[in-house]
Design an enzyme around this catalytic site. Sequence first.
Site, PDB file in Angstrom:
ATOM      1  N   HIS A  76       0.879  -1.249   0.091  1.00 34.15           N
ATOM      2  CA  HIS A  76      -0.031   0.048   0.116  1.00 34.15           C
ATOM      3  C   HIS A  76       0.859   1.186  -0.022  1.00 34.15           C
ATOM      4  CE1 HIS A  76      -3.073  -2.765   1.929  1.00 34.15           C
ATOM      5  NE2 HIS A  76      -3.153  -2.838   0.741  1.00 34.15           N
TER       6      HIS A  76
HETATM    7  C1  FAD Z   1      -0.059  -7.240  -4.805  1.00 34.17           C
HETATM    8  C2  FAD Z   1      -1.004  -6.140  -4.397  1.00 34.17           C
HETATM    9  C3  FAD Z   1      -2.048  -6.412  -3.628  1.00 34.17           C
HETATM   10  C4  FAD Z   1      -3.016  -5.321  -3.069  1.00 34.17           C
HETATM   11  N1  FAD Z   1      -4.223  -5.822  -2.443  1.00 34.17           N
HETATM   12  C5  FAD Z   1      -5.006  -4.890  -2.263  1.00 34.17           C
HETATM   13  C6  FAD Z   1      -6.432  -5.088  -1.515  1.00 34.17           C
HETATM   14  O1  FAD Z   1      -6.582  -6.243  -1.349  1.00 34.17           O
HETATM   15  N2  FAD Z   1      -7.285  -4.244  -1.461  1.00 34.17           N
HETATM   16  C7  FAD Z   1      -6.913  -3.005  -1.896  1.00 34.17           C
HETATM   17  O2  FAD Z   1      -7.788  -2.210  -1.401  1.00 34.17           O
HETATM   18  N3  FAD Z   1      -5.779  -2.389  -2.122  1.00 34.17           N
HETATM   19  C8  FAD Z   1      -4.893  -3.469  -2.562  1.00 34.17           C
HETATM   20  N4  FAD Z   1      -3.622  -3.170  -3.130  1.00 34.17           N
HETATM   21  C9  FAD Z   1      -3.319  -1.684  -3.406  1.00 34.17           C
HETATM   22  C10 FAD Z   1      -4.194  -1.052  -4.433  1.00 34.17           C
HETATM   23  O3  FAD Z   1      -4.313  -2.103  -5.434  1.00 34.17           O
HETATM   24  C11 FAD Z   1      -3.308   0.209  -4.975  1.00 34.17           C
HETATM   25  O4  FAD Z   1      -3.422   1.058  -3.892  1.00 34.17           O
HETATM   26  C12 FAD Z   1      -4.135   0.724  -6.199  1.00 34.17           C
HETATM   27  O5  FAD Z   1      -4.321  -0.102  -7.177  1.00 34.17           O
HETATM   28  C13 FAD Z   1      -3.204   2.004  -6.685  1.00 34.17           C
HETATM   29  O6  FAD Z   1      -3.679   2.440  -7.614  1.00 34.17           O
HETATM   30  P1  FAD Z   1      -3.106   3.539  -8.408  1.00 34.17           P
HETATM   31  O7  FAD Z   1      -4.023   4.090  -9.462  1.00 34.17           O
HETATM   32  O8  FAD Z   1      -2.412   4.402  -7.680  1.00 34.17           O
HETATM   33  O9  FAD Z   1      -2.100   2.744  -9.350  1.00 34.17           O
HETATM   34  P2  FAD Z   1      -1.984   1.387 -10.296  1.00 34.17           P
HETATM   35  O10 FAD Z   1      -3.324   0.823  -9.934  1.00 34.17           O
HETATM   36  O11 FAD Z   1      -0.957   0.622  -9.912  1.00 34.17           O
HETATM   37  O12 FAD Z   1      -1.798   1.877 -11.539  1.00 34.17           O
HETATM   38  C14 FAD Z   1      -0.725   2.577 -12.236  1.00 34.17           C
HETATM   39  C15 FAD Z   1      -0.717   2.161 -13.665  1.00 34.17           C
HETATM   40  O13 FAD Z   1       0.153   2.981 -14.464  1.00 34.17           O
HETATM   41  C16 FAD Z   1       0.918   2.015 -15.609  1.00 34.17           C
HETATM   42  N5  FAD Z   1       2.157   3.062 -15.472  1.00 34.17           N
HETATM   43  C17 FAD Z   1       3.320   3.110 -14.858  1.00 34.17           C
HETATM   44  N6  FAD Z   1       3.983   4.015 -15.157  1.00 34.17           N
HETATM   45  C18 FAD Z   1       3.861   4.050 -16.410  1.00 34.17           C
HETATM   46  C19 FAD Z   1       4.597   4.747 -17.383  1.00 34.17           C
HETATM   47  N7  FAD Z   1       5.428   5.420 -17.379  1.00 34.17           N
HETATM   48  N8  FAD Z   1       3.968   4.813 -18.736  1.00 34.17           N
HETATM   49  C20 FAD Z   1       2.570   4.270 -18.926  1.00 34.17           C
HETATM   50  N9  FAD Z   1       1.924   3.655 -18.023  1.00 34.17           N
HETATM   51  C21 FAD Z   1       2.653   3.547 -16.510  1.00 34.17           C
HETATM   52  C22 FAD Z   1       1.173   1.070 -14.634  1.00 34.17           C
HETATM   53  O14 FAD Z   1       1.352  -0.295 -15.491  1.00 34.17           O
HETATM   54  C23 FAD Z   1      -0.271   0.751 -14.196  1.00 34.17           C
HETATM   55  O15 FAD Z   1      -1.160   0.102 -14.911  1.00 34.17           O
HETATM   56  C24 FAD Z   1      -2.846  -4.009  -3.460  1.00 34.17           C
HETATM   57  C25 FAD Z   1      -1.661  -3.651  -4.284  1.00 34.17           C
HETATM   58  C26 FAD Z   1      -0.793  -4.713  -4.775  1.00 34.17           C
HETATM   59  C27 FAD Z   1       0.217  -4.470  -5.658  1.00 34.17           C
END
Ligand code: FAD
Length: 554
Positions: free
Chosen positions: A474
């Site tokens: 997280h």
């Molecule tokens: C293994 C795991 C288990 C988890 N379990 C839970 C859970 O059970 N419940 C819960 O609530 N949360 C959980 N989380 C946390 C939650 O999923 C994340 O906090 C949330 O998805 C983050 O969202 P985000 O939009 O910030 O980033 P992300 O969802 O990580 O999205 C970022 C996206 O940007 C893309 N990207 C990155 N850099 C670039 C670039 N330079 N160019 C183009 N694309 C790029 C990536 O490929 C990715 O698709 C978990 C996370 C992980 C990794």
Amino acid sequence: MAETEARFDYVIVGAGSAGCVLANRLSEDPNVTVAVLEAGGKNNSLLVKMPAGVGQLIANKGVSNWGFETTPQKHLDNRILYQPRGRGWGGSSAINGMIYIRGHARDYDQWRQMGLNGWGYADVLPYFKRAQHHDDGADAWNATGGPLCVSRGPPGDPIYKAFIQAGRQAGFPVTRDFNGYQQEGVGPYHLTIRDGERCSAALSYLAPVIDRPNLKVITDAHAGRVIIENKKAIGVEFSAGPGKPVQRVLAGREVILSGGAFQSPQLLLLSGIGPADELRKLDIPVVHDAPDVGRNLQDHLDVCIIYEMTKPLSMYSKTKGLKQPMIGLQYMFFKQGAGRTNHLHAGAFLKTRGELDRPDIQLHLVNAVMRDHARIKPDRDGFTVHACQLRPESRGTVKLASRNPFDAPLIDPNYLASEVDRRTMRDSVRVVRDICSQDALKLHRGPEMAPGAEVRTDAEIDAWIRGNAETIYHPVGTVRMGADDKAPVDEQLRVRGLDGLRVIDASVMPTLIGGNTNAPTIMIAEKLADLMRGKPALPRQDAPIAEDERAAVA
Ligand SMILES: Cc1cc2nc3c(=O)[nH]c(=O)nc-3n(C[C@H](O)[C@H](O)[C@H](O)COP(=O)(O)OP(=O)(O)OC[C@H]3O[C@@H](n4cnc5c(N)ncnc54)[C@H](O)[C@@H]3O)c2cc1C
């Protein structure tokens, strides 16, 4: 040198939890054009779809998982820790544990108290609800009709019920909905699973609107730099991989970074937005000196307290030999069987000290021996209680390893830098042992495998934590939203000092909320989409929470 150019009103980098919400909401207006650049692919594998695939997705670096690592952790015997992150449609919501948690109401009231208008619990609750469709129906805290499906897991294995009873026997309250009236207690998790399928942000927000003519999602598009002219973001450079041609996509209105807590700060730094001295060392021209970009990294550190099981009822016996492929086949052809769930049905939010105003630790019960993010395969029946500290004091950093966008960033969460953090983790081990020693678990519980009966004193527990703690995924806070001038983004998530550039994802959370971070990230994107479209904020909505927990809220 850039080869081709296309123009859209909005360019979103990253199709993760936040990016999918923004792609959907911004393209609701047919007069607006939206492009999404996603470094990964479409994530349409069976493993992503099938909730029970979660273990393999987390364990394996690959098409759906960036599989980052931290720098050596000073307070964890200099170990390098694994840091899985989702890649491709849905981002981390495509590989996460599917636990649906919002955090504690007071976490958001605290944001408001930090001067962030519009981010108190009553402000954000309507957005959590707009995103949600709860199978149980609506109440003061939950809603129906939203894209993100939430359901209770099936009753599942007897261990979950026994654990909740053991928590009660240990003197903790039982909570049926951690997102409802009272977070504190032991209880069942609600899950982002729809009819036996992982309900990622891609499934809930992106796939249903992918045919909109004004929305273009470009996969295998790794963004390397935001193009900035006269202090205004005008587009993004991207390419399909190292050595592949660089392309440009231009943004008439805004560029939005939704690359997540490691990669949004990385992209800002690569674009010359960050601490000037660090950028100069890498010969990156400084576009805007923003010393706090990449600072303030917070993450949930976690330990696994593991018991052998007296009966062959854990995932080990259930997936032994040919049983695992059979589960996959049964799911693939009939969408039935053990593939339909994440096998993570119970947990807890507890206080390690009575005087706290909110739970400070979270437990996740897994019906399996979990070692090293499931990278070490179980060799016997057992169950694991994950314990993490919810609001660490330790702060870390994300920095550039080089000016090459394909190099992973340097991730230093600086875990356990504070005595409070060390004490809370130590206390969490004792709390778990207390619960697991209760009669309700007697029938299931075998010997303690980890830390092991010989680990008893503070010093022994601390040493075991240093040698074994891992992330529970997280990370937040690396492009923190703040009312102060040093905060990289303001309360509307606009990058300070520049025009036309926002960061909208988990990296903007100023402090880590008390729980899993997917639903809060989706909420943030829902709220910002309204703001960007010039819509009035949804009317504030308060919902009661347990009085003792609310007492400290102004
Ligand atoms: C293994 C795991 C288990 C988890 N379990 C839970 C859970 O059970 N419940 C819960 O609530 N949360 C959980 N989380 C946390 C939650 O999923 C994340 O906090 C949330 O998805 C983050 O969202 P985000 O939009 O910030 O980033 P992300 O969802 O990580 O999205 C970022 C996206 O940007 C893309 N990207 C990155 N850099 C670039 C670039 N330079 N160019 C183009 N694309 C790029 C990536 O490929 C990715 O698709 C978990 C996370 C992980 C990794």
